[in-house]
Design a protein around this motif. Sequence first.
Motif, PDB file in Angstrom:
ATOM      1  N   ASP A 436      -8.260  -0.005  -3.820  1.00  0.00           N
ATOM      2  CA  ASP A 436      -6.959   0.149  -4.488  1.00  0.00           C
ATOM      3  C   ASP A 436      -6.244   1.418  -4.023  1.00  0.00           C
ATOM      4  OD1 ASP A 436      -8.465   2.101  -5.741  1.00  0.00           O
ATOM      5  OD2 ASP A 436      -7.943   1.499  -7.789  1.00  0.00           O
ATOM      6  N   ASP A 437      -6.542   1.840  -2.788  1.00  0.00           N
ATOM      7  CA  ASP A 437      -5.808   2.933  -2.149  1.00  0.00           C
ATOM      8  C   ASP A 437      -4.308   2.605  -2.148  1.00  0.00           C
ATOM      9  OD1 ASP A 437      -5.468   5.256  -0.427  1.00  0.00           O
ATOM     10  OD2 ASP A 437      -5.198   3.842   1.221  1.00  0.00           O
ATOM     11  N   SER A 438      -3.468   3.640  -2.072  1.00  0.00           N
ATOM     12  CA  SER A 438      -2.020   3.401  -2.174  1.00  0.00           C
ATOM     13  C   SER A 438      -1.429   2.715  -0.944  1.00  0.00           C
ATOM     14  CB  SER A 438      -1.301   4.736  -2.398  1.00  0.00           C
ATOM     15  OG  SER A 438      -1.536   5.588  -1.293  1.00  0.00           O
ATOM     16  N   ARG A 439      -2.100   2.797   0.214  1.00  0.00           N
ATOM     17  CA  ARG A 439      -1.516   2.252   1.452  1.00  0.00           C
ATOM     18  C   ARG A 439      -1.424   0.721   1.397  1.00  0.00           C
ATOM     19  NH1 ARG A 439      -4.976   6.276   2.463  1.00  0.00           N
ATOM     20  NH2 ARG A 439      -4.268   8.109   3.623  1.00  0.00           N
ATOM     21  N   SER A 440      -0.514   0.177   2.222  1.00  0.00           N
ATOM     22  CA  SER A 440      -0.227  -1.263   2.126  1.00  0.00           C
ATOM     23  C   SER A 440      -1.420  -2.132   2.521  1.00  0.00           C
ATOM     24  CB  SER A 440       0.986  -1.618   2.996  1.00  0.00           C
ATOM     25  OG  SER A 440       0.727  -1.326   4.360  1.00  0.00           O
ATOM     26  N   GLY A 441      -2.345  -1.576   3.321  1.00  0.00           N
ATOM     27  CA  GLY A 441      -3.487  -2.373   3.774  1.00  0.00           C
ATOM     28  C   GLY A 441      -4.624  -2.461   2.775  1.00  0.00           C
ATOM     29  N   ALA A 442      -4.575  -1.656   1.726  1.00  0.00           N
ATOM     30  CA  ALA A 442      -5.574  -1.775   0.656  1.00  0.00           C
ATOM     31  C   ALA A 442      -5.120  -2.915  -0.245  1.00  0.00           C
ATOM     32  CB  ALA A 442      -5.676  -0.472  -0.131  1.00  0.00           C
ATOM     33  N   VAL A 443      -6.015  -3.891  -0.474  1.00  0.00           N
ATOM     34  CA  VAL A 443      -5.547  -5.150  -1.068  1.00  0.00           C
ATOM     35  C   VAL A 443      -5.142  -5.023  -2.543  1.00  0.00           C
ATOM     36  CG1 VAL A 443      -6.823  -6.584   0.572  1.00  0.00           C
ATOM     37  CG2 VAL A 443      -7.910  -5.941  -1.610  1.00  0.00           C
ATOM     38  N   PHE A 444      -5.739  -4.087  -3.286  1.00  0.00           N
ATOM     39  CA  PHE A 444      -5.450  -3.980  -4.719  1.00  0.00           C
ATOM     40  C   PHE A 444      -4.410  -2.898  -5.016  1.00  0.00           C
ATOM     41  CE2 PHE A 444      -9.932  -5.526  -4.605  1.00  0.00           C
ATOM     42  CZ  PHE A 444      -9.722  -6.756  -5.207  1.00  0.00           C
ATOM     43  N   THR A 445      -3.651  -3.099  -6.067  1.00  0.00           N
ATOM     44  CA  THR A 445      -2.702  -2.086  -6.495  1.00  0.00           C
ATOM     45  C   THR A 445      -3.444  -0.890  -7.079  1.00  0.00           C
ATOM     46  OG1 THR A 445      -2.499  -3.281  -8.581  1.00  0.00           O
ATOM     47  CG2 THR A 445      -0.801  -3.690  -6.925  1.00  0.00           C
ATOM     48  N   PRO A 446      -2.881   0.334  -6.936  1.00  0.00           N
ATOM     49  CA  PRO A 446      -3.560   1.527  -7.438  1.00  0.00           C
ATOM     50  C   PRO A 446      -3.930   1.375  -8.916  1.00  0.00           C
ATOM     51  CG  PRO A 446      -1.737   2.165  -6.044  1.00  0.00           C
ATOM     52  CD  PRO A 446      -1.647   0.662  -6.216  1.00  0.00           C
ATOM     53  N   GLY A 447      -5.125   1.830  -9.260  1.00  0.00           N
ATOM     54  CA  GLY A 447      -5.583   1.763 -10.638  1.00  0.00           C
ATOM     55  C   GLY A 447      -6.394   0.522 -10.959  1.00  0.00           C
ATOM     56  N   THR A 448      -6.527  -0.390  -9.981  1.00  0.00           N
ATOM     57  CA  THR A 448      -7.313  -1.603 -10.238  1.00  0.00           C
ATOM     58  C   THR A 448      -8.800  -1.274 -10.411  1.00  0.00           C
ATOM     59  OG1 THR A 448      -5.742  -2.939  -8.979  1.00  0.00           O
ATOM     60  CG2 THR A 448      -7.907  -3.898  -9.349  1.00  0.00           C
ATOM     61  N   CYS A 449      -9.297  -0.319  -9.617  1.00  0.00           N
ATOM     62  CA  CYS A 449     -10.722   0.025  -9.686  1.00  0.00           C
ATOM     63  C   CYS A 449     -10.948   1.103 -10.746  1.00  0.00           C
ATOM     64  CB  CYS A 449     -11.221   0.543  -8.339  1.00  0.00           C
ATOM     65  SG  CYS A 449     -10.865  -0.576  -6.959  1.00  0.00           S
ATOM     66  N   PRO A 450     -12.055   1.030 -11.485  1.00  0.00           N
ATOM     67  CA  PRO A 450     -13.163   0.087 -11.344  1.00  0.00           C
ATOM     68  C   PRO A 450     -13.043  -1.137 -12.252  1.00  0.00           C
ATOM     69  CG  PRO A 450     -13.794   1.817 -12.861  1.00  0.00           C
ATOM     70  CD  PRO A 450     -12.381   2.111 -12.431  1.00  0.00           C
ATOM     71  N   GLY A 451     -12.031  -1.192 -13.125  1.00  0.00           N
ATOM     72  CA  GLY A 451     -12.050  -2.190 -14.192  1.00  0.00           C
ATOM     73  C   GLY A 451     -11.550  -3.575 -13.823  1.00  0.00           C
ATOM     74  N   GLY A 452     -10.814  -3.676 -12.692  1.00  0.00           N
ATOM     75  CA  GLY A 452     -10.257  -4.974 -12.312  1.00  0.00           C
ATOM     76  C   GLY A 452      -9.001  -5.306 -13.091  1.00  0.00           C
ATOM     77  N   PRO A 453      -8.625  -6.605 -13.255  1.00  0.00           N
ATOM     78  CA  PRO A 453      -9.385  -7.750 -12.749  1.00  0.00           C
ATOM     79  C   PRO A 453      -9.288  -7.871 -11.223  1.00  0.00           C
ATOM     80  CG  PRO A 453      -7.307  -8.491 -13.678  1.00  0.00           C
ATOM     81  CD  PRO A 453      -7.400  -7.016 -13.957  1.00  0.00           C
ATOM     82  N   PHE A 454     -10.376  -8.316 -10.598  1.00  0.00           N
ATOM     83  CA  PHE A 454     -10.431  -8.435  -9.151  1.00  0.00           C
ATOM     84  C   PHE A 454     -10.184  -9.873  -8.679  1.00  0.00           C
ATOM     85  CE2 PHE A 454     -13.056  -4.776 -10.309  1.00  0.00           C
ATOM     86  CZ  PHE A 454     -12.490  -3.799  -9.510  1.00  0.00           C
ATOM     87  N   ALA A 455     -10.472 -10.845  -9.527  1.00  0.00           N
ATOM     88  CA  ALA A 455     -10.244 -12.236  -9.145  1.00  0.00           C
ATOM     89  C   ALA A 455      -8.770 -12.581  -9.358  1.00  0.00           C
ATOM     90  CB  ALA A 455     -11.138 -13.160  -9.968  1.00  0.00           C
ATOM     91  N   GLY A 456      -8.316 -13.649  -8.700  1.00  0.00           N
ATOM     92  CA  GLY A 456      -6.923 -14.047  -8.833  1.00  0.00           C
ATOM     93  C   GLY A 456      -6.018 -13.120  -8.032  1.00  0.00           C
ATOM     94  N   THR A 457      -4.715 -13.191  -8.299  1.00  0.00           N
ATOM     95  CA  THR A 457      -3.756 -12.458  -7.472  1.00  0.00           C
ATOM     96  C   THR A 457      -2.964 -11.412  -8.251  1.00  0.00           C
ATOM     97  OG1 THR A 457      -2.119 -14.205  -7.887  1.00  0.00           O
ATOM     98  CG2 THR A 457      -3.424 -14.415  -5.882  1.00  0.00           C
ATOM     99  N   SER A 458      -3.271 -11.240  -9.560  1.00  0.00           N
ATOM    100  CA  SER A 458      -2.415 -10.383 -10.386  1.00  0.00           C
ATOM    101  C   SER A 458      -2.414  -8.927  -9.922  1.00  0.00           C
ATOM    102  CB  SER A 458      -2.842 -10.476 -11.855  1.00  0.00           C
ATOM    103  OG  SER A 458      -4.131  -9.930 -12.046  1.00  0.00           O
ATOM    104  N   ARG A 459      -3.510  -8.454  -9.300  1.00  0.00           N
ATOM    105  CA  ARG A 459      -3.579  -7.056  -8.869  1.00  0.00           C
ATOM    106  C   ARG A 459      -3.491  -6.912  -7.361  1.00  0.00           C
ATOM    107  NH1 ARG A 459      -4.456  -3.388 -13.150  1.00  0.00           N
ATOM    108  NH2 ARG A 459      -3.821  -2.011 -11.465  1.00  0.00           N
ATOM    109  N   LEU A 460      -3.072  -7.950  -6.664  1.00  0.00           N
ATOM    110  CA  LEU A 460      -3.041  -7.883  -5.200  1.00  0.00           C
ATOM    111  C   LEU A 460      -1.682  -7.436  -4.676  1.00  0.00           C
ATOM    112  CD1 LEU A 460      -5.012 -11.119  -4.225  1.00  0.00           C
ATOM    113  CD2 LEU A 460      -5.835  -8.757  -4.252  1.00  0.00           C
ATOM    114  N   LYS A 461      -1.709  -6.585  -3.654  1.00  0.00           N
ATOM    115  CA  LYS A 461      -0.497  -6.274  -2.881  1.00  0.00           C
ATOM    116  C   LYS A 461      -0.214  -7.464  -1.944  1.00  0.00           C
ATOM    117  CE  LYS A 461      -1.397  -1.280  -2.647  1.00  0.00           C
ATOM    118  NZ  LYS A 461      -2.610  -0.802  -1.964  1.00  0.00           N
ATOM    119  N   PRO A 462       0.939  -7.483  -1.278  1.00  0.00           N
ATOM    120  CA  PRO A 462       1.243  -8.612  -0.380  1.00  0.00           C
ATOM    121  C   PRO A 462       0.149  -8.868   0.665  1.00  0.00           C
ATOM    122  CG  PRO A 462       3.229  -7.343  -0.784  1.00  0.00           C
ATOM    123  CD  PRO A 462       2.105  -6.582  -1.452  1.00  0.00           C
ATOM    124  N   ALA A 463      -0.375  -7.800   1.264  1.00  0.00           N
ATOM    125  CA  ALA A 463      -1.445  -8.007   2.262  1.00  0.00           C
ATOM    126  C   ALA A 463      -2.668  -8.637   1.614  1.00  0.00           C
ATOM    127  CB  ALA A 463      -1.822  -6.681   2.921  1.00  0.00           C
ATOM    128  N   GLY A 464      -2.922  -8.281   0.364  1.00  0.00           N
ATOM    129  CA  GLY A 464      -4.078  -8.833  -0.336  1.00  0.00           C
ATOM    130  C   GLY A 464      -3.924 -10.315  -0.605  1.00  0.00           C
TER     131      GLY A 464
END
Length: 481
Positions: A436-464
């Motif tokens: 969940d690094d801030s850069r565009s290549g990190a798939v999760f939006t900042p603050g996703t880790c460690p709690g998630g949710p990791f499944a689905g697309t709600s926390r994904l950036k466009p690259a994710g």
Amino acid sequence: MKLPRIRTQIATLAAAGLVGAGLTVFVTSADAATASYEAESATITAGVVESNHAGFTGAGFVNTDNAVGSAVQWSPQAVAGTATLRFRFANGTADNRPMRITVNGAVVSNALTFAGTGAWTTWQEATVTATLRAGANTVLATSTTATGGPNLDRLTVIDGTTTPPPTNGTPVGVNGQLRVCGVKLCNQYGKQIQLRGMSTHGLQWYPQCVNNASLDALAGDWQADHLRLSMYIQEGGYETNPRLFTDRMHSLIEQVSARGMYVIVDWHQLTPGDPNHNLERAKTFFAEIAQRHGNKPNILYDVANEPNGTAWSRIKAYHEAIIPTIRAADPDALILLGTHGWGSLGVSDGGSETDVINNPVNATNVMYTFHFYAGSHGTEYLNTLSRAADRIPVFVTEFGTQTASGDGANNFTRSQQYLDLMAQKKISWTNWNYSDDSRSGAVFTPGTCPGGPFAGTSRLKPAGTWIRDHIKNPADNFPTS
Ligand code: GCU
Ligand code: CA
């Protein structure tokens, strides 16, 4: 297939003053160590040490008070990874005396069964498995009902165990031990396959993004075939604390393996660019990794992330020095070899794939790594990958849909060209990065880790969203005959 050497912890424990009263240590099998800790030497809450029922070990046992909350807490030493915990007990009643088991504050079992043993002089063992950390751990058993716990004799810890990955359905279960066949990657049936997976960000910065929930999502929701564990050497990584990072790697290998995914163990050297700078460190690290995990079928050794500013001949010499270290403990290991120009087969250093083709590493069952970032690297890289893959075994251990910094605008059009090429030529690939690094290549939006949710697309950036879709679809087609 492979014979791990005996590792003994006795010397370590003796040096720490831990071999003595109340503790026995003995080696039971290759690479595992067993230690027992008497209850009467542990920390007791609401209980008394007694010796009136025969059959106990040590000086006695703990008669826990017949009340909620009576407890015994042990402090075993361990290496990081999976461990088996055995509680020796007697229960002369007909009723279960359940206890809650926590390890380092986390609940392992809310109600471990301590069933009647038939007599107070008849002792049995109740068993749980847990993940332990390196060094001191706390194991706490607490009564959860008014009848209290059983009489507790001792805790036995079998640590340093390695668990083989599951054999059904999963990528590892289907494909087993991988090997190079011609210029392709083949599974245990000798059939060509392509693996599609993710890389972590640096494990010194983003360990919070690799946990049970995120790994469940990667294996289940994403249907990834592998995870590359990216362990930097400099920049606050391995060199600052080899023991901590090696143990972190051991533990993560177990967790990824348990989910039936392949593991790429990434020696993420980057600056300085000459891998020989870290050769002695690499030998120490890979010898231990191969010794501990060499009996698993799912370990891929990525021995030099991105060599740069260094002639191919020097990089080749590094590879020929590190390969025997790994093969000594893991003879059929698939080893991935970094190439010059930041893993570009030389392109970014003014070279080309012919440097490698004309002067290949003197080893079998190896693949050369290629890295690209679609926002920075166009036709020259694409054509290099295409030509090289027809001549030498190539594995894309890292790529991004954005620029080479892992940030900036995505170029999904060009990314699709790469993916089409890699599908056509069955070139395995790994996307940077599962954090969940801030850069565009990190798939999760900042603050996703460690709690998630990791499944689905709600926390994904466009690259994710884009890369998850390409890992899930099309479904893996792993031929078995
Ligand atoms: C008996 C027995 C004890 C035991 C107790 C109990 O008193 O002698 O060892 O702890 O029962 O029910 O907990
Ligand atoms: Ca009691």
